[in-house]
Motif scaffolding. Structure first.
Motif, short mmCIF file in Angstrom:
data_model
loop_
_atom_site.label_atom_id
_atom_site.label_comp_id
_atom_site.label_asym_id
_atom_site.label_seq_id
_atom_site.Cartn_x
_atom_site.Cartn_y
_atom_site.Cartn_z
N CYS A 176 -7.37 14.77 30.14
CA CYS A 176 -8.24 14.97 28.84
C CYS A 176 -9.82 14.18 29.30
O CYS A 176 -10.84 15.07 28.95
CB CYS A 176 -7.85 14.68 27.56
N LYS A 177 -9.92 13.19 29.64
CA LYS A 177 -11.00 12.40 29.94
C LYS A 177 -11.86 13.27 30.89
O LYS A 177 -13.15 13.20 30.89
CB LYS A 177 -10.63 10.79 30.38
N LYS A 178 -11.12 13.72 32.30
CA LYS A 178 -11.81 14.40 33.20
C LYS A 178 -12.39 15.49 32.39
O LYS A 178 -13.51 16.09 32.97
CB LYS A 178 -10.90 14.62 34.13
N THR A 179 -11.58 16.12 31.62
CA THR A 179 -12.27 17.50 30.95
C THR A 179 -13.38 17.23 30.10
O THR A 179 -14.50 18.10 30.01
CB THR A 179 -11.04 18.21 30.08
N GLU A 180 -13.40 16.22 29.35
CA GLU A 180 -14.48 15.65 28.58
C GLU A 180 -15.53 15.54 29.35
O GLU A 180 -16.83 15.98 28.85
CB GLU A 180 -14.05 14.54 27.48
N GLU A 181 -15.46 14.80 30.44
CA GLU A 181 -16.63 14.51 31.24
C GLU A 181 -17.43 15.83 31.85
O GLU A 181 -18.48 16.14 31.71
CB GLU A 181 -16.22 13.53 32.59
N TYR A 182 -16.36 16.68 32.33
CA TYR A 182 -16.67 18.11 32.78
C TYR A 182 -17.33 18.81 31.62
O TYR A 182 -18.63 19.33 31.82
CB TYR A 182 -15.77 18.84 33.05
N LEU A 183 -16.94 18.88 30.37
CA LEU A 183 -17.61 19.50 29.36
C LEU A 183 -19.09 18.96 28.81
O LEU A 183 -20.14 19.63 28.61
CB LEU A 183 -16.61 19.75 28.07
N ALA A 184 -19.07 17.61 28.75
CA ALA A 184 -20.33 16.78 28.42
C ALA A 184 -21.46 17.21 29.34
O ALA A 184 -22.51 17.43 29.26
CB ALA A 184 -19.93 15.32 28.52
N GLY A 185 -21.18 17.39 30.78
CA GLY A 185 -22.21 17.91 31.71
C GLY A 185 -22.40 19.43 31.38
O GLY A 185 -23.75 19.60 31.99
N LYS A 186 -21.90 20.07 30.83
CA LYS A 186 -22.35 21.40 30.81
C LYS A 186 -23.11 22.02 29.38
O LYS A 186 -23.67 22.71 29.27
CB LYS A 186 -20.95 22.50 30.67
N ASP A 187 -23.04 20.66 28.44
CA ASP A 187 -23.75 21.03 27.39
C ASP A 187 -23.78 22.41 26.67
O ASP A 187 -24.41 23.02 26.61
CB ASP A 187 -25.20 20.61 27.66
#
Length: 266
Positions: A176-187
């Motif tokens: 989930c943390k990896k997913t959140e980092e991924y989503l945060a980078g996509k804005d």
């Protein structure tokens, strides 16, 4: 008297033997067989196969995967189906097809294998896939079980008015943390899709999660976070999200997402 007794015993033995054979035969008939579904499509994909390495999943591949998953869900065969879709633009994947069927001078795509039986082109697929899948799975057509898409009375379902995806996560979850980092980078993917996030930390969100799983044909008992529902697809785990989410968003899946909410939620 002895002869009658022997005859009676013989009748009993034969009857038991026949009964055992019938039980084994009928039991084998009703047990689901494993259904291996291999589909070969051809998608030029804008040239991303120039080096025989796809840059991302191709649109035709994604659409065919969705078609096949919808079909096995409709027939209640998701649990026994193994689905693979290949793009023959890739030499390696074309060789897989060449090993199973003669493709020259020209083959009609898509080519669909259900175990070892092939259907060529959409006409054969549309007219024969249901019967072939049920026959291969050894399920009597009039008794197949459809996926349960019924909704709990305490929840409402509606079509989204803007592109969005629904994301369920958990605390202390590495993926989930990896997913959140991924989503945060996509804005929000340049404004193409809003990500609605729920944390699975309460009974209410767990019930909501179960409703989404029911709607999307996912087993809520085995599914886990991170998971994203978009369009009519469910992406479970960081790898699937990382591989498919952006492609789905670019192809407009977000505008087809179902919104589920409690009746008392505004």
């Amino acid at each position: 008297m002895k002869n009658k007794h022997r005859l009676f015993n013989c009748v009993i033995y034969v009857s038991v033997f026949v009964l055992i054979i019938l039980i084994l035969f009928v039991g084998d008939f009703w047990l689901h067989g494993k259904v291996k579904i291999d589909c070969f499509v051809y998608d030029p994909c804008g040239g991303c196969f120039a080096d025989n390495i796809p840059c991302k999943p191709c649109k035709v591949v994604l659409e065919m995967e969705q078609f096949l998953y919808n079909k096995v869900d409709e027939l209640g065969l998701r649990e026994v189906s193994d689905i693979n879709v290949y793009n023959t633009m890739n030499d390696t994947q074309k060789n897989l097809l060449n090993g199973r069927v003669q493709t020259e001078p020209e083959v009609e795509y898509p080519v669909l294998f259900v175990n070892d039986t092939a259907l060529f082109g959409w006409n054969q697929i549309n007219t024969g896939i249901d019967k072939l899948l049920l026959k291969t799975a050894r399920v009597k057509p009039s008794f197949f079980v459809k996926a349960d898409n019924s909704s709990n009375e305490s929840f409402l379902q509606e079509q989204t008015k803007k592109p969005l995806a629904v994301y369920f996560k958990m605390e202390d979850c590495r993926s989930c943390k990896k997913t959140e980092e991924y989503l945060a980078g996509k804005d929000n993917f340049n404004g193409l899709c809003e990500i609605v996030t729920y944390n699975l930390d309460s009974a209410d969100t767990m019930r909501l999660f179960e409703e989404y799983c029911k709607k999307y044909g996912v087993n809520s008992k085995t599914a886990g976070a991170p998971i994203i529902f978009i369009g009519d697809a469910a992406l479970e785990g960081f790898e699937e999200i990382d591989t498919f989410l952006e492609v789905y968003i670019e192809n407009g899946y977000g505008s087809k997402t179902c919104i589920i909410k409690a009746k008392n939620e505004k």
